[in-house]
Design a protein around this motif. Structure first.
Motif, PDB file in Angstrom:
ATOM      1  N   MET A  23     -17.880 -14.402  -0.343  1.00 26.29           N
ATOM      2  CA  MET A  23     -17.524 -13.847  -1.641  1.00 26.29           C
ATOM      3  C   MET A  23     -16.822 -14.899  -2.471  1.00 26.29           C
ATOM      4  O   MET A  23     -16.092 -15.724  -1.952  1.00 26.29           O
ATOM      5  N   THR A  24     -17.036 -14.870  -3.768  1.00 26.44           N
ATOM      6  CA  THR A  24     -16.270 -15.709  -4.665  1.00 26.44           C
ATOM      7  C   THR A  24     -15.424 -14.822  -5.561  1.00 26.44           C
ATOM      8  O   THR A  24     -15.822 -13.717  -5.911  1.00 26.44           O
ATOM      9  N   ILE A  25     -14.239 -15.321  -5.909  1.00 28.88           N
ATOM     10  CA  ILE A  25     -13.324 -14.597  -6.773  1.00 28.88           C
ATOM     11  C   ILE A  25     -13.058 -15.442  -7.996  1.00 28.88           C
ATOM     12  O   ILE A  25     -12.639 -16.593  -7.883  1.00 28.88           O
ATOM     13  N   SER A  26     -13.303 -14.899  -9.158  1.00 30.64           N
ATOM     14  CA  SER A  26     -13.056 -15.605 -10.412  1.00 30.64           C
ATOM     15  C   SER A  26     -11.983 -14.855 -11.178  1.00 30.64           C
ATOM     16  O   SER A  26     -12.161 -13.679 -11.517  1.00 30.64           O
ATOM     17  N   ARG A  27     -10.870 -15.529 -11.438  1.00 34.41           N
ATOM     18  CA  ARG A  27      -9.771 -14.902 -12.166  1.00 34.41           C
ATOM     19  C   ARG A  27      -9.858 -15.288 -13.638  1.00 34.41           C
ATOM     20  O   ARG A  27      -9.872 -16.464 -13.972  1.00 34.41           O
ATOM     21  N   ALA A  28      -9.914 -14.291 -14.481  1.00 32.40           N
ATOM     22  CA  ALA A  28      -9.917 -14.543 -15.918  1.00 32.40           C
ATOM     23  C   ALA A  28      -8.491 -14.780 -16.380  1.00 32.40           C
ATOM     24  O   ALA A  28      -7.530 -14.358 -15.749  1.00 32.40           O
ATOM     25  N   LYS A  29      -8.357 -15.484 -17.488  1.00 32.89           N
ATOM     26  CA  LYS A  29      -7.044 -15.659 -18.076  1.00 32.89           C
ATOM     27  C   LYS A  29      -6.580 -14.324 -18.650  1.00 32.89           C
ATOM     28  O   LYS A  29      -7.372 -13.559 -19.169  1.00 32.89           O
TER      29      LYS A  29
ATOM     30  N   SER B 237     -19.730 -10.172  -4.231  1.00 38.85           N
ATOM     31  CA  SER B 237     -19.754  -9.617  -2.879  1.00 38.85           C
ATOM     32  C   SER B 237     -21.099  -9.784  -2.186  1.00 38.85           C
ATOM     33  O   SER B 237     -21.378  -9.083  -1.208  1.00 38.85           O
ATOM     34  N   SER B 238     -21.919 -10.699  -2.672  1.00 37.02           N
ATOM     35  CA  SER B 238     -23.273 -10.850  -2.112  1.00 37.02           C
ATOM     36  C   SER B 238     -23.261 -11.036  -0.600  1.00 37.02           C
ATOM     37  O   SER B 238     -24.118 -10.503   0.106  1.00 37.02           O
ATOM     38  N   ASP B 239     -22.286 -11.783  -0.090  1.00 41.51           N
ATOM     39  CA  ASP B 239     -22.258 -12.110   1.340  1.00 41.51           C
ATOM     40  C   ASP B 239     -21.115 -11.432   2.074  1.00 41.51           C
ATOM     41  O   ASP B 239     -20.796 -11.809   3.200  1.00 41.51           O
ATOM     42  N   TRP B 240     -20.486 -10.444   1.452  1.00 41.00           N
ATOM     43  CA  TRP B 240     -19.358  -9.748   2.087  1.00 41.00           C
ATOM     44  C   TRP B 240     -19.720  -8.303   2.366  1.00 41.00           C
ATOM     45  O   TRP B 240     -20.527  -7.692   1.660  1.00 41.00           O
ATOM     46  N   THR B 241     -19.097  -7.750   3.392  1.00 38.66           N
ATOM     47  CA  THR B 241     -19.266  -6.336   3.689  1.00 38.66           C
ATOM     48  C   THR B 241     -18.377  -5.518   2.764  1.00 38.66           C
ATOM     49  O   THR B 241     -17.480  -6.048   2.092  1.00 38.66           O
ATOM     50  N   ALA B 242     -18.604  -4.218   2.756  1.00 35.59           N
ATOM     51  CA  ALA B 242     -17.757  -3.337   1.952  1.00 35.59           C
ATOM     52  C   ALA B 242     -16.309  -3.407   2.423  1.00 35.59           C
ATOM     53  O   ALA B 242     -15.379  -3.369   1.601  1.00 35.59           O
ATOM     54  N   GLU B 243     -16.116  -3.537   3.735  1.00 42.88           N
ATOM     55  CA  GLU B 243     -14.755  -3.607   4.273  1.00 42.88           C
ATOM     56  C   GLU B 243     -14.045  -4.869   3.801  1.00 42.88           C
ATOM     57  O   GLU B 243     -12.857  -4.836   3.440  1.00 42.88           O
ATOM     58  N   GLU B 244     -14.754  -5.984   3.778  1.00 39.72           N
ATOM     59  CA  GLU B 244     -14.150  -7.233   3.323  1.00 39.72           C
ATOM     60  C   GLU B 244     -13.818  -7.171   1.831  1.00 39.72           C
ATOM     61  O   GLU B 244     -12.759  -7.651   1.394  1.00 39.72           O
ATOM     62  N   THR B 245     -14.702  -6.568   1.055  1.00 42.24           N
ATOM     63  CA  THR B 245     -14.452  -6.437  -0.376  1.00 42.24           C
ATOM     64  C   THR B 245     -13.258  -5.522  -0.623  1.00 42.24           C
ATOM     65  O   THR B 245     -12.414  -5.800  -1.486  1.00 42.24           O
ATOM     66  N   THR B 246     -13.183  -4.435   0.133  1.00 43.27           N
ATOM     67  CA  THR B 246     -12.054  -3.511   0.001  1.00 43.27           C
ATOM     68  C   THR B 246     -10.741  -4.217   0.287  1.00 43.27           C
ATOM     69  O   THR B 246      -9.763  -4.059  -0.455  1.00 43.27           O
ATOM     70  N   ARG B 247     -10.709  -5.006   1.353  1.00 44.62           N
ATOM     71  CA  ARG B 247      -9.472  -5.727   1.698  1.00 44.62           C
ATOM     72  C   ARG B 247      -9.075  -6.698   0.583  1.00 44.62           C
ATOM     73  O   ARG B 247      -7.886  -6.858   0.279  1.00 44.62           O
ATOM     74  N   ALA B 248     -10.054  -7.352  -0.033  1.00 43.46           N
ATOM     75  CA  ALA B 248      -9.756  -8.297  -1.115  1.00 43.46           C
ATOM     76  C   ALA B 248      -9.117  -7.580  -2.300  1.00 43.46           C
ATOM     77  O   ALA B 248      -8.150  -8.072  -2.899  1.00 43.46           O
ATOM     78  N   ILE B 249      -9.631  -6.398  -2.648  1.00 42.48           N
ATOM     79  CA  ILE B 249      -9.078  -5.653  -3.780  1.00 42.48           C
ATOM     80  C   ILE B 249      -7.686  -5.134  -3.450  1.00 42.48           C
ATOM     81  O   ILE B 249      -6.770  -5.193  -4.297  1.00 42.48           O
ATOM     82  N   LEU B 250      -7.497  -4.634  -2.237  1.00 38.20           N
ATOM     83  CA  LEU B 250      -6.168  -4.164  -1.843  1.00 38.20           C
ATOM     84  C   LEU B 250      -5.153  -5.306  -1.850  1.00 38.20           C
ATOM     85  O   LEU B 250      -3.990  -5.110  -2.222  1.00 38.20           O
ATOM     86  N   GLN B 251      -5.586  -6.515  -1.474  1.00 42.10           N
ATOM     87  CA  GLN B 251      -4.694  -7.666  -1.507  1.00 42.10           C
ATOM     88  C   GLN B 251      -4.323  -8.005  -2.945  1.00 42.10           C
ATOM     89  O   GLN B 251      -3.146  -8.296  -3.255  1.00 42.10           O
ATOM     90  N   LEU B 252      -5.293  -7.943  -3.852  1.00 41.58           N
ATOM     91  CA  LEU B 252      -5.009  -8.200  -5.257  1.00 41.58           C
ATOM     92  C   LEU B 252      -4.031  -7.162  -5.807  1.00 41.58           C
ATOM     93  O   LEU B 252      -3.126  -7.503  -6.582  1.00 41.58           O
TER      94      LEU B 252
END
Length: 240
Positions: A1-7, A219-234
Motif C-alpha cells: 500500500m502507498t499512503i499519500s498525505r495532502a497538505k 490498497s491494491s496489494d493490501w488486505t482489508a485488515e491491513e488497510t483497516t489497521r492503517a486507518i486506525l493508526q492515522l
C-alpha cells in the motif's frame, strides 16, 4: 500500500449554514467502486464502536425503488421523490426496503450501474444529503462513499481517499460474486468498472475526487485488515 498525505487545506466550498453544528467526529472514506471502502469502513467502525454510513447503499436503494416503481431515468422529479421517500431500515447488516430485505439485491451489477447514473443528478443528491448527515451521532461516524469528505462531511477530522488499480478492484468484485454463487466474467466486470469510474469522476455534480486535505491510500496489494489497521493508526495519531 502507498499512503499519500495532502497538505492541510480548507474544505471544499460549502456554505457554513449547510453544515450541522454537531460534536460527533467523522472519518470519511471515499473512493471508486470495489476499492474496499465498505468493508474497511465497517471494520473501522466496529473497532471504534462508532456508527457506520454506507452512502452508496442509499443510492442503490433509490435505484432499486425507482426500478420497482417503474420510474425512468428521464423522470427527474420522480427519482428525487423516490430518494426522499425511501422506506428503508438498516438492522445489524440487514437492509430493508418497504418491508423487503434487499442487501443482496442492491449489490447486483445492474442496480449498481443505475445507481451510478442517478447519483449524477443534483435533485437526487440533494434529496439524500440531509439523510446522510443524520447518521452523524455520538460517539462517532465512519462514512464511506464518493463525496463524504468533499460535500457531505467537509469538516471531518480524518478524510481517506481509498484507491486501487482497476484490475485489482475487478478481481475483488469477481471474487465477491463468485463467493455468493454468482457467475462473473472478469472482462465484463472490468469494462463496467471503468465505465462507472468515468461517470463518477467526470460528473458535474459532486464528482469522485479526493478532498484537498485527504490522505490517499492505495490498497491494491493490501488486505482489508491491513488497510483497516492503517486507518486506525492515522486516527490514533489525530486523537493523540
Amino acid at each position: 500500500m502507498t499512503i499519500s498525505r495532502a497538505k492541510p487545506a480548507e474544505a471544499e466550498s460549502l456554505s457554513a449554514s449547510a453544515i450541522e453544528p454537531v460534536m460527533a467526529p467523522v472519518i470519511a472514506i471515499d473512493g471508486p467502486t470495489a476499492s474496499g471502502k465498505g468493508t474497511v469502513a465497517q471494520a473501522v467502525a466496529d473497532a471504534l464502536g462508532w456508527q457506520v454510513l454506507d452512502s452508496g447503499a442509499l443510492y442503490r436503494l433509490t435505484a432499486l425503488a425507482a426500478n420497482q416503481a417503474g420510474i425512468a431515468d428521464e423522470d427527474l422529479d420522480g427519482l428525487a421523490q423516490a430518494a426522499r421517500n425511501l422506506d428503508v431500515r438498516f438492522e445489524q447488516g440487514a437492509i430493508w426496503l418497504a418491508g423487503q430485505r434487499v442487501e443482496e439485491i442492491i449489490r447486483q451489477e445492474a442496480v449498481g450501474n443505475r445507481a451510478s447514473r442517478i447519483a449524477a443528478l443534483p435533485a437526487v443528491r440533494e434529496a439524500l444529503l440531509a439523510r446522510q448527515r443524520a447518521f452523524r451521532t455520538a460517539p462517532g461516524l465512519v462514512a464511506d462513499g464518493r463525496d463524504m469528505g468533499t460535500i457531505v462531511f467537509p469538516d471531518a477530522p480524518l478524510k481517506i481517499f481509498l484507491v486501487a488499480g482497476a484490475e485489482a478492484r475487478a478481481r475483488r468484485r469477481a471474487k465477491q460474486l463468485s463467493d455468493k454463487g454468482i457467475s462473473a466474467n472478469l472482462e465484463d466486470i472490468l469494462r463496467d468498472m471503468r465505465e462507472r469510474d468515468a461517470r463518477d469522476t467526470h460528473r458535474s455534480v459532486a464528482p469522485l475526487v479526493a478532498a484537498q486535505d485527504a490522505i490517499t491510500l492505495d490498497s491494491s496489494d493490501w488486505t482489508a485488515e491491513e488497510t483497516t489497521r492503517a486507518i486506525l493508526q492515522l486516527w490514533s495519531e489525530i486523537v493523540a
